[in-house]
Design an enzyme around this catalytic site. Structure first.
Site, PDB file in Angstrom:
ATOM      1  N   CYS A  20      21.233 124.307 -65.966  1.00  0.00           N
ATOM      2  CA  CYS A  20      20.624 123.950 -64.696  1.00  0.00           C
ATOM      3  C   CYS A  20      19.306 124.706 -64.540  1.00  0.00           C
ATOM      4  O   CYS A  20      19.268 125.900 -64.835  1.00  0.00           O
ATOM      5  CB  CYS A  20      21.585 124.316 -63.573  1.00  0.00           C
ATOM      6  SG  CYS A  20      20.999 123.904 -61.936  1.00  0.00           S
ATOM      7  N   PRO A  21      18.241 124.051 -64.153  1.00  0.00           N
ATOM      8  CA  PRO A  21      18.150 122.678 -63.640  1.00  0.00           C
ATOM      9  C   PRO A  21      17.699 121.652 -64.682  1.00  0.00           C
ATOM     10  O   PRO A  21      17.427 120.514 -64.341  1.00  0.00           O
ATOM     11  CB  PRO A  21      17.089 122.800 -62.550  1.00  0.00           C
ATOM     12  CG  PRO A  21      16.119 123.797 -63.129  1.00  0.00           C
ATOM     13  CD  PRO A  21      16.993 124.788 -63.902  1.00  0.00           C
TER      14      PRO A  21
END
Length: 83
Positions: A20-21
């Site tokens: 993430c992200p």
């Protein structure tokens, strides 16, 4: 365990090993390149995608056709909205 979906996909996004992200950022770019109604298969290993990808679909009005987990790999089938 769910059987893998046997749907013809228009594109595959392999986000394995990314955290993430990055998977959602890549998803955003890949879905933009699909024709309306196109189907994208996403392969990810980051557990946060279980939360992030469904939220992405709701927020941008794409259909999350299915999601599965297989031995630490997360699979998503996303249909791009028609508009």
């Amino acid at each position: 365990m769910n059987q893998p979906l046997d749907l013809p996909v228009d594109a595959v996004l392999d986000a394995t090993g990314l955290n993430c992200p990055e998977p959602v950022m890549m998803l955003h770019q890949h879905i933009r390149d699909l024709p309306p109604g196109g189907l994208l298969k996403v392969i990810a290993t980051d557990p946060s995608t279980r939360r992030d990808i469904p939220k992405f679909c709701v927020f941008l009005d794409h259909e999350l056709v299915d999601q599965q987990e297989q031995a630490g790999t997360y699979l998503y089938w996303i249909r791009k909205n028609a508009s």
